[in-house]
Design a protein around this motif. Structure first.
Motif, PDB file in Angstrom:
ATOM      1  N   UNK A 635       0.795  -1.226   0.000  1.00  0.00           N
ATOM      2  CA  UNK A 635       0.000   0.000   0.000  1.00  0.00           C
ATOM      3  C   UNK A 635       0.819   1.263   0.000  1.00  0.00           C
ATOM      4  N   UNK A 636       2.150   1.169  -0.141  1.00  0.00           N
ATOM      5  CA  UNK A 636       2.981   2.368  -0.138  1.00  0.00           C
ATOM      6  C   UNK A 636       2.582   3.301  -1.282  1.00  0.00           C
ATOM      7  N   UNK A 637       2.599   4.584  -0.996  1.00  0.00           N
ATOM      8  CA  UNK A 637       2.247   5.531  -2.051  1.00  0.00           C
ATOM      9  C   UNK A 637       2.929   6.868  -1.804  1.00  0.00           C
ATOM     10  N   UNK A 638       3.091   7.608  -2.881  1.00  0.00           N
ATOM     11  CA  UNK A 638       3.625   8.971  -2.870  1.00  0.00           C
ATOM     12  C   UNK A 638       2.774   9.770  -3.854  1.00  0.00           C
ATOM     13  N   UNK A 639       1.812  10.522  -3.332  1.00  0.00           N
ATOM     14  CA  UNK A 639       0.818  11.203  -4.156  1.00  0.00           C
ATOM     15  C   UNK A 639       0.960  12.708  -3.996  1.00  0.00           C
ATOM     16  N   UNK A 640       0.933  13.407  -5.105  1.00  0.00           N
ATOM     17  CA  UNK A 640       0.944  14.873  -5.096  1.00  0.00           C
ATOM     18  C   UNK A 640      -0.210  15.402  -5.925  1.00  0.00           C
TER      19      UNK A 640
END
Length: 726
Positions: A635-640
Motif C-alpha cells: 500500500x505504499x504511495x507517494x501522491x501529489x
C-alpha cells in the motif's frame, strides 16, 4: 451571591445607542457627503478584542447609523496612517476574510442566540454568515444587502444598506435590536469592536441596543426560478466519446408567514456546483471529508440545528448534516421564531439519490429516501436554552416482488446553561430507533447517546471537561458521527494558557493541551489522544503553530499508533502575497487493505496567493502525501496534487476564472473555465467548460489504459437564475 450576580449583570450590560431616522437616505457610494451623515452621531470608542482585550486602536474608526421605513444604513470612516498598505481586492463575495475589514453584528431578535454577521472590505466586497453566542461563525448563508467602499488619502470609507425584509424580527411598534461594529487591520494583526468586548464569554451580550420606530415590517415573498443546461461527454469501451444532454428547470420560494417565521418550498431545485471542489488525497481515507452546506434552500435557520454538547472533538460531529440529502426532488421547510422565546426549524425532503443507500441484492431497485427533521429551542435567559430534536430517514426499495425498506429515527433533548459570565454547561440525550433496510434483516435495533461539556474560558485561560457515550446500536442517518463510529465512550479535556507579550511584533502565545480517552464497545478496547501545542501570533497577519500528538486508534479490531508531529504557519507580509503551509509526520494505519496494517505517513501542504493588482489574483497549491508500511509495502504511495486557480474580476459582478489541477495518483489533468455574473445572491448567470485528461479511464468494472493523455470526460455548463422579491 447577590454581589456576584450584580457583578455579572453589570459585566454584560448592554449599551443603548442611537440611530437617526431619515427621509433622505444616503447614496451607497463610499463617499460621506450625504446630509444624513452630517446629522448622525459618530461612535469611535473602539477597543481591541484580538489578540487581547481592551487595547486602544492604532488607527481611528468612526461609525454612523441611520434608518428609514424600509432600510438600515451604516457608514464606516476608517483612518489609516499608511494608506498604501490597505489590503482590499475586487473579488467574489465570501472570499475576503483575510483582508482588511469592517463588520456588523445584528441580533435582530434581541435574544442573544445568533446574529447576522456582515463584513465588508475597503472596496465594498461582501462576506456574510451567522455568529452564535460563543463567537463561532458559519459563513455558509448568503443574504441580500448592499455595500460600497472607496479608498482615499486618509484611509477608506464603507457604506452599507440592509433592507428590513432581509432581517427577521418581532412585529412590534418599537423594534429593539442588538448591533455591534468591528474592524480588522491585517498589518497590525488586531481586531477591534464597538461596543467593547470586555472578555470572552457570551459575545452577543456586548452588543449595543438600537431602537427603531415606524419601520416597515413586510412579510417576505420571494421566488427563485433557475434553469440549468449541461452537455456531457464520456469515453466508452470503444474509445469513443458518448454525449449526454441534461436540462433542468426548478423553483424555490420563500413565503413570510409572519415577520420572523418563513415557509420555504422547492421543486426540482438547482443544486449544481459551479466551483470545482479542491482536490484531496483519497488513497487512504477512513471517511469522506466533511463538506459545508452552500445550497440556498437549506441555509436559512440551519444554525438552529446546532446541538449542545456536539461538534468539536465529540463523537457526534453534526446532529443534522443536510449534505446527506444529495439529490432532493422537492422539499418544505418552516423556520423562525414563535413568540418571545421559541425557535423552530422543521424540514421535509424527498431524496432520489442512491449514494447513501444501496440495494442489498442484485436486481433490487432503489426508491426514494424521505427525510423529516424538526428542531425546537426555548430561550431561558441570555444564550441559555433548552431544546428538542427529531430526525428521521426512511428507506424504500422495490425487490421485484414488493416494496420494502427500513428507517432511522432519532429523538432527544439538549440544553445550554450559562453558569456564570465565562462558564457554560452543554448537555444532551438522544435515542435512536433503527430498522435495517435489507429485506432479509429482522433486527429492530435501538440505543441511546448522551453526554455533555463543561467549559470555562476567559482572557487568559481555557478549561473544559467532556463526557460522551454512544451505544453500539445508536445510528444518526441524517447527521454525521465522527469517523462514522458508534459504540464509543469518551472522556475529553482541553486546556490553554494565553500569554500577551508587550511587543508590536509578537502579539500572543497560546500553550495548549487537548486529551481524549475512549472505549470502543464493539471490540472492548481503549484508545487515547494527548496533544501538546504552542501557537505564536505575529504582526502582518502571521501565525505559527507546532505540537505533538501522542495517540492511538482502533480500526477493525486492531490498535494502531497515531503519534504525529505537526507544524503549520501562515503570513500575509504585504497586500500582494499570502503564504501558508502545513507539515505533519507520524504513525498511521493503512485502512484500504485486509487486514489493515501499521505504517508511517508524511503530509505537506504549501500554498501561495499573488495579488499584483486589485482585480487579479492567482493561487498555487501543492499537496503531498507519502506513506510507508512497517512490514509490507503493497500500500505504499507517494501522491501529489498540483493546483492553480487564476481569476480576473472585471467589476463587482462579472469575473473570469480558470482552474488547472494535476493528480499524480490518477495521472489526471483537470481544467475548468467559468464566466460568472452575480448581481445579488440568487440572481446569477454562469457559463463554464471543464474537461479531464488521463492515461487511463474506468468504464463499469474495468480500467482502460493508453499511451498518451486523452480527454476522458468533459462538460459544457450553463445556469441562469433570478430572484423575484416582493
Amino acid at each position: 451571591m447577590v454581589v456576584f450576580f450584580f457583578f455579572i449583570s453589570a459585566l454584560f450590560s448592554r449599551i443603548p445607542l442611537e440611530s437617526i431616522k431619515t427621509s433622505s437616505p444616503p447614496k451607497i457610494d463610499g463617499v460621506l457627503d450625504d446630509p444624513v451623515w452630517q446629522k448622525a452621531r459618530g461612535y469611535s470608542d473602539f477597543r481591541s478584542y484580538s489578540p487581547d482585550y481592551g487595547g486602544l486602536p492604532k488607527e481611528k474608526t468612526i461609525v454612523y447609523s441611520a434608518y428609514d421605513a424600509d432600510n438600515l444604513y451604516f457608514a464606516f470612516k476608517c483612518c489609516e496612517s499608511q494608506p498604501g498598505k490597505i489590503i482590499g481586492t475586487i473579488g467574489k463575495r465570501d472570499t475576503i476574510i483575510e483582508e482588511d475589514l469592517v463588520g456588523l453584528l445584528i441580533d435582530s431578535h434581541n435574544d442573544g442566540q445568533n446574529a447576522y454577521f456582515l463584513v465588508i472590505n475597503p472596496l465594498g466586497i461582501q462576506q456574510d454568515g451567522i455568529m452564535d453566542s460563543s463567537g463561532s461563525n458559519d459563513w455558509s448563508p448568503d443574504f441580500i444587502w448592499e455595500s460600497n467602499g472607496r479608498k482615499n488619502a486618509e484611509g477608506f470609507v464603507v457604506e452599507v444598506k440592509i433592507p428590513f425584509k432581509t432581517l427577521r424580527f418581532a412585529n412590534t411598534k418599537a423594534v429593539k435590536m442588538r448591533i455591534g461594529f468591528l474592524r480588522k487591520i491585517n498589518r497590525h494583526s488586531e481586531e477591534y469592536s464597538f461596543p467593547e468586548w470586555k472578555d470572552k464569554g457570551p459575545v452577543l451580550s456586548y452588543l449595543g441596543i438600537f431602537q427603531f420606530e415606524g419601520i416597515t415590517n413586510k412579510k417576505v415573498l420571494q421566488f427563485l426560478p433557475a434553469f440549468t443546461y449541461m452537455k456531457r461527454r464520456e469515453r466508452n469501451v470503444d474509445d469513443a466519446l458518448d454525449s449526454f444532454d441534461e436540462k433542468s428547470l426548478g423553483l424555490t420560494s420563500k413565503i413570510g408567514l409572519a415577520s420572523d417565521l418563513t415557509l420555504d418550498m422547492t421543486i426540482n431545485p438547482d443544486f449544481s456546483h459551479i466551483e470545482i471542489d479542491e482536490g484531496y488525497v483519497d488513497v487512504n481515507l477512513r471517511v469522506d471529508p466533511l463538506l459545508n452546506e452552500k445550497r440556498l434552500f437549506f441555509l436559512e435557520g440551519l444554525e438552529h440545528f446546532k446541538f449542545a454538547g456536539c461538534g468539536g472533538g465529540s463523537p457526534i460531529e453534526k446532529i443534522v448534516h443536510t449534505r446527506n440529502i444529495v439529490e432532493p426532488q422537492w422539499g418544505l421547510k418552516l423556520s423562525g421564531k414563535i413568540g418571545k422565546s421559541g425557535i423552530v426549524n422543521s424540514l421535509f425532503a424527498v431524496d432520489k439519490s442512491r449514494k447513501n443507500v444501496e440495494p442489498s441484492r442484485p436486481g433490487d431497485e432503489t426508491k426514494n429516501s424521505y427525510y423529516g427533521l424538526f428542531r425546537y429551542k426555548h430561550i431561558v435567559k441570555g444564550d441559555s436554552y433548552v431544546g428538542a430534536v427529531y430526525t428521521g430517514k426512511e428507506y424504500r426499495f422495490y425487490t421485484g416482488e414488493e416494496i420494502t425498506g427500513g428507517f432511522n429515527r432519532v429523538g432527544g433533548l439538549d440544553a445550554r446553561i450559562r453558569l456564570g459570565g465565562f462558564i457554560t454547561l452543554d448537555t444532551f440525550f438522544l435515542y435512536s430507533f433503527n430498522k435495517m433496510y435489507r429485506k432479509d434483516a429482522s433486527d429492530n435495533n435501538q440505543g441511546p447517546a448522551f453526554g455533555g461539556i463543561f467549559k470555562f474560558e476567559d482572557r487568559k485561560n481555557l478549561f473544559s471537561l467532556g463526557y460522551h457515550d454512544l451505544s453500539r446500536n445508536f445510528e444518526l442517518a441524517p447527521g454525521r458521527l465522527r469517523l462514522n463510529r458508534n459504540g464509543i465512550r469518551t472522556f475529553s479535556a482541553n486546556a490553554a494558557q494565553y500569554i500577551y507579550p508587550a511587543s508590536d511584533f509578537l502579539k500572543q502565545i497560546a500553550l495548549g493541551y487537548s486529551g481524549r480517552m475512549s472505549r470502543d464497545k464493539h471490540f472492548d478496547m481503549n484508545e487515547y489522544s494527548h496533544e501538546l501545542s504552542i501557537y505564536f501570533q505575529f504582526a502582518s497577519a502571521s501565525g505559527l503553530s507546532l505540537g505533538y500528538d501522542f495517540a492511538t486508534e482502533i480500526y477493525e479490531g486492531e490498535l494502531f499508533d497515531r503519534n504525529t508531529f505537526f507544524i503549520t504557519g501562515f503570513s500575509r507580509p504585504n497586500k500582494h502575497f499570502q503564504l501558508a503551509f502545513d507539515y505533519r509526520s507520524g504513525d498511521s494505519p493503512f485502512y484500504k487493505s485486509l487486514p489493515p496494517y501499521q505504517g508511517y505517513l508524511k503530509t505537506f501542504l504549501f500554498s501561495v496567493d499573488f495579488h499584483p493588482i486589485e482585480n487579479f489574483s492567482t493561487h498555487f497549491a501543492w499537496t503531498n502525501h507519502i506513506f510507508h508500511g512497517d512490514e509490507v509495502s503493497t500500500g505504499d504511495y507517494n501522491v501529489s496534487i498540483y493546483r492553480n486557480k487564476t481569476k480576473f474580476q472585471f467589476n463587482r459582478c462579472l469575473s473570469l476564472r480558470g482552474i488547472v489541477e494535476y493528480d499524480t495518483e490518477y495521472k489526471q489533468i483537470v481544467g475548468d473555465v467559468l464566466v460568472e455574473f452575480t448581481y445579488i445572491p440568487g440572481t446569477v448567470i454562469h457559463l463554464g467548460y471543464g474537461s479531464t485528461f488521463s492515461k487511463e479511464y474506468p468504464v463499469y468494472d474495468r480500467v482502460y489504459r493508453c499511451d498518451s493523455y486523452k480527454e476522458i470526460r468533459s462538460s459544457l455548463f450553463f445556469k441562469a437564475s433570478y430572484v423575484f422579491r416582493f
